[in-house]
Design a protein around this motif. Structure first.
Motif, PDB file in Angstrom:
ATOM      1  N   ALA A  50       0.809  -1.232   0.000  1.00 11.45           N
ATOM      2  CA  ALA A  50       0.000   0.000   0.000  1.00 11.45           C
ATOM      3  C   ALA A  50       0.835   1.272   0.000  1.00 11.45           C
ATOM      4  N   VAL A  51       2.044   1.209  -0.532  1.00  8.13           N
ATOM      5  CA  VAL A  51       2.912   2.385  -0.534  1.00  8.13           C
ATOM      6  C   VAL A  51       2.774   3.211  -1.819  1.00  8.13           C
ATOM      7  N   VAL A  52       2.593   2.558  -2.945  1.00  4.75           N
ATOM      8  CA  VAL A  52       2.535   3.315  -4.202  1.00  4.75           C
ATOM      9  C   VAL A  52       1.103   3.339  -4.741  1.00  4.75           C
ATOM     10  N   ASN A  53       0.210   3.961  -3.989  1.00  6.41           N
ATOM     11  CA  ASN A  53      -1.155   4.166  -4.484  1.00  6.41           C
ATOM     12  C   ASN A  53      -1.147   4.904  -5.812  1.00  6.41           C
ATOM     13  N   THR A  54      -0.171   5.802  -5.992  1.00  6.38           N
ATOM     14  CA  THR A  54      -0.052   6.576  -7.235  1.00  6.38           C
ATOM     15  C   THR A  54       0.829   5.868  -8.264  1.00  6.38           C
ATOM     16  N   ALA A 200      -4.830   6.778  28.390  1.00  6.31           N
ATOM     17  CA  ALA A 200      -4.515   7.954  27.581  1.00  6.31           C
ATOM     18  C   ALA A 200      -5.262   7.930  26.259  1.00  6.31           C
ATOM     19  N   ALA A 201      -5.344   6.735  25.624  1.00  4.38           N
ATOM     20  CA  ALA A 201      -5.898   6.698  24.267  1.00  4.38           C
ATOM     21  C   ALA A 201      -6.376   5.304  23.886  1.00  4.38           C
ATOM     22  N   ILE A 202      -7.270   5.277  22.949  1.00  3.37           N
ATOM     23  CA  ILE A 202      -7.659   4.062  22.234  1.00  3.37           C
ATOM     24  C   ILE A 202      -7.157   4.234  20.806  1.00  3.37           C
ATOM     25  N   ILE A 203      -6.380   3.261  20.316  1.00  2.00           N
ATOM     26  CA  ILE A 203      -5.858   3.321  18.949  1.00  2.00           C
ATOM     27  C   ILE A 203      -6.536   2.251  18.108  1.00  2.00           C
ATOM     28  N   ILE A 204      -6.946   2.631  16.908  1.00  2.00           N
ATOM     29  CA  ILE A 204      -7.672   1.698  16.042  1.00  2.00           C
ATOM     30  C   ILE A 204      -7.367   1.985  14.578  1.00  2.00           C
ATOM     31  N   GLU A 205      -7.254   0.920  13.792  1.00  2.66           N
ATOM     32  CA  GLU A 205      -7.224   1.048  12.333  1.00  2.66           C
ATOM     33  C   GLU A 205      -8.668   1.089  11.845  1.00  2.66           C
ATOM     34  N   VAL A 240      -2.158   4.456   8.552  1.00  2.00           N
ATOM     35  CA  VAL A 240      -0.925   4.178   7.830  1.00  2.00           C
ATOM     36  C   VAL A 240      -1.201   3.437   6.526  1.00  2.00           C
ATOM     37  N   GLN A 241      -2.061   2.425   6.563  1.00  2.00           N
ATOM     38  CA  GLN A 241      -2.356   1.642   5.361  1.00  2.00           C
ATOM     39  C   GLN A 241      -3.602   2.137   4.624  1.00  2.00           C
ATOM     40  N   THR A 242      -4.501   2.805   5.330  1.00  2.00           N
ATOM     41  CA  THR A 242      -5.795   3.175   4.736  1.00  2.00           C
ATOM     42  C   THR A 242      -5.807   4.545   4.082  1.00  2.00           C
ATOM     43  N   GLY A 243      -4.785   5.350   4.311  1.00  2.00           N
ATOM     44  CA  GLY A 243      -4.824   6.733   3.869  1.00  2.00           C
ATOM     45  C   GLY A 243      -4.539   6.940   2.393  1.00  2.00           C
ATOM     46  N   PHE A 244      -4.842   8.146   1.933  1.00  2.00           N
ATOM     47  CA  PHE A 244      -4.478   8.649   0.618  1.00  2.00           C
ATOM     48  C   PHE A 244      -5.169   7.915  -0.528  1.00  2.00           C
ATOM     49  N   MET A 250     -10.072  10.290   0.899  1.00  2.00           N
ATOM     50  CA  MET A 250      -8.682  10.593   1.237  1.00  2.00           C
ATOM     51  C   MET A 250      -8.228   9.794   2.455  1.00  2.00           C
ATOM     52  N   PHE A 251      -9.101   9.722   3.470  1.00  2.00           N
ATOM     53  CA  PHE A 251      -8.822   8.927   4.662  1.00  2.00           C
ATOM     54  C   PHE A 251     -10.029   8.050   4.978  1.00  2.00           C
ATOM     55  N   ALA A 252      -9.768   6.878   5.542  1.00  2.00           N
ATOM     56  CA  ALA A 252     -10.862   5.956   5.835  1.00  2.00           C
ATOM     57  C   ALA A 252     -11.845   6.544   6.840  1.00  2.00           C
ATOM     58  N   MET A 253     -11.356   7.374   7.765  1.00  2.00           N
ATOM     59  CA  MET A 253     -12.254   7.981   8.748  1.00  2.00           C
ATOM     60  C   MET A 253     -13.276   8.911   8.098  1.00  2.00           C
ATOM     61  N   ASP A 254     -13.004   9.359   6.876  1.00  2.53           N
ATOM     62  CA  ASP A 254     -13.963  10.194   6.155  1.00  2.53           C
ATOM     63  C   ASP A 254     -15.264   9.449   5.862  1.00  2.53           C
TER      64      ASP A 254
END
Length: 425
Positions: A50-54, A200-205, A240-244, A250-254
């Protein structure tokens, strides 16, 4: 030069801990195609994970990097800064979900971004504990391993992990874990293991990567946001893997109308050049004092130049729309053979971040053997695939979003024939 000869040299000179999916050695690459040292062509459905989406060597990315090479290659931003770093931070601050002021730092790898996100969260809240999810992957550093919800191969044999890291089940209905189950497990965690006032936080993909390409339901992310707000915890989205553009936005959270307090990014940010980022609420990002964040190579001017070009390409070539179109084509082809291939138990994915999952029909259990056999069959036919998942029974698809239509059709034909041949046998 032969792949086998280089492989022998590799065995003599490189630690076996560096696992390799294939034994083909790249000579050159262009967009969605790779040629090995023996001259054989492959269609790349991995994109360097997932590094070269472009695409490999996108002309605009290469042009931007060459232009930067002619100016300077390294000054260390913490010593002699440069405007391009500032401008890229401004662009990311404006892109990430959330109607609040944001700030950004640049580092080199996804694992480093995650490490810094945890540092920032702990500093900003004054709390030590972090919650992650089973099946999640957050890197191979010690904190990354601690957060990762998979033991083999990432944690095994590496000794004690950093403390105050807790795991909850990720909702995967296919494997018997509902949203209610995951939320109930978090409630039990707070009752039995850790006071939420210490978290402090919850981290999630938003879509698990190594864990199997399971997307977090909107209802679940909304509930996590509410839980964090209730207890004063921060929500960290590992993109890291879901973006761009990978997931069709643009981002999965969108997709979810839920804003994280901190977001980690890397991989496709710089189109093949090492660059990672952490973006978050301004007041949270400002919690560490000067010198508490950074790194010698963090925000490399080469990576920053490439990232500006990547963001331009995504916008100019409408790669979010393209990802949705390609993902629909891929899933449609897989659905068309599903009646003939009972081993297929699920086809899923947002945008062009897609996966197909296989079971052993006779045993009714996940089958890593089938998934790997299909991967090897496809590789023999010239298509590079990756497997993933806690059970290793998932094939994930991460082709460049810029893949040509003709090459995409060729890849789909290889994929279908490989699945049919393996499952028929």
């Amino acid at each position: 030069m032969k792949n086998s000869a280089i492989s022998e040299r590799k065995n003599q000179s490189i630690s076996r801990g560096v696992g390799m999916t294939t034994q083909i050695y790249a000579d050159r690459a262009e967009n969605s195609e790779i040629w090995d040292v023996e001259g054989r062509r492959y269609i790349d459905f991995s994109s360097g994970i997932a590094v070269v989406n472009t695409g490999h060597r996108h002309p605009k990315v290469i042009e931007a990097v060459k232009a930067q090479l002619d100016r300077f290659t390294h000054t260390c931003h913490q010593v002699v800064p440069y405007e391009s770093y500032v401008r890229l931070a401004e662009r990311l601050n404006g892109m990430l979900p959330g109607k609040f002021e944001k700030k950004t730092i640049f580092v080199t790898t996804g694992a480093e971004a995650v490490e810094n996100a945890i540092k920032i969260a702990r500093n900003a809240t004054g709390r030590p504990a972090v919650i992650a999810f089973a099946g999640g992957f957050h890197g191979r550093t010690f904190m990354g391993m601690a957060l990762t919800g998979k033991v083999v191969p990432y944690k095994v044999g590496f000794g004690a992990m950093p403390g105050d890291v807790y795991h909850a089940p990720f909702p995967v209905p296919l494997h018997g874990v509902s949203i209610a189950d995951s939320l109930a497990a978090l409630d039990r965690l707070f009752k039995a293991d850790v006071d939420p006032a210490r978290v402090a936080a919850i981290i999630i993909e938003p879509v698990q990567g190594e864990g199997g390409f399971y997307d977090a339901p909107r209802e679940f992310l909304t509930a996590l946001r509410k839980l964090c707000d209730q207890h004063g915890m921060l929500l960290i989205a590992d993109e890291v893997q879901t973006g761009f553009a990978r997931t069709g936005k643009m981002f999965a959270m969108d997709h979810h109308e839920v804003a994280a307090d901190i977001t980690t990014m890397a991989k496709s940010l710089a189109g093949g050049f090492p660059l990672a980022a952490v973006t978050g609420r301004a007041e949270i990002m400002d919690a560490p004092g000067p010198g508490g964040l950074g790194g010698t190579y963090g925000g490399s001017p080469i990576g920053v130049a490439a990232a500006h070009a990547v963001l331009d390409v995504i916008e100019e070539e409408k790669l979010c729309d393209r990802a949705n179109t390609l993902g629909a084509r891929l899933k449609q082809r897989l659905q068309s053979i599903r009646d003939d291939v009972p081993e297929i138990v699920d086809i899923r994915g947002l945008g062009f971040m897609n996966a197909v999952e296989f079971n052993d029909v006779k045993k009714g259990l996940p089958s890593a053997e089938i998934a790997n056999a299909i991967r090897l069959k496809a590789l023999d036919k010239g298509l590079i695939l990756l497997t993933c998942g806690v059970y290793g029974n998932v094939i994930r698809f991460l082709a460049p979003i810029t893949i040509q239509d003709g090459v995409m059709n060729e890849a789909l034909d290889i994929l279908e024939s490989s699945i049919r041949e393996v499952c028929a046998a």
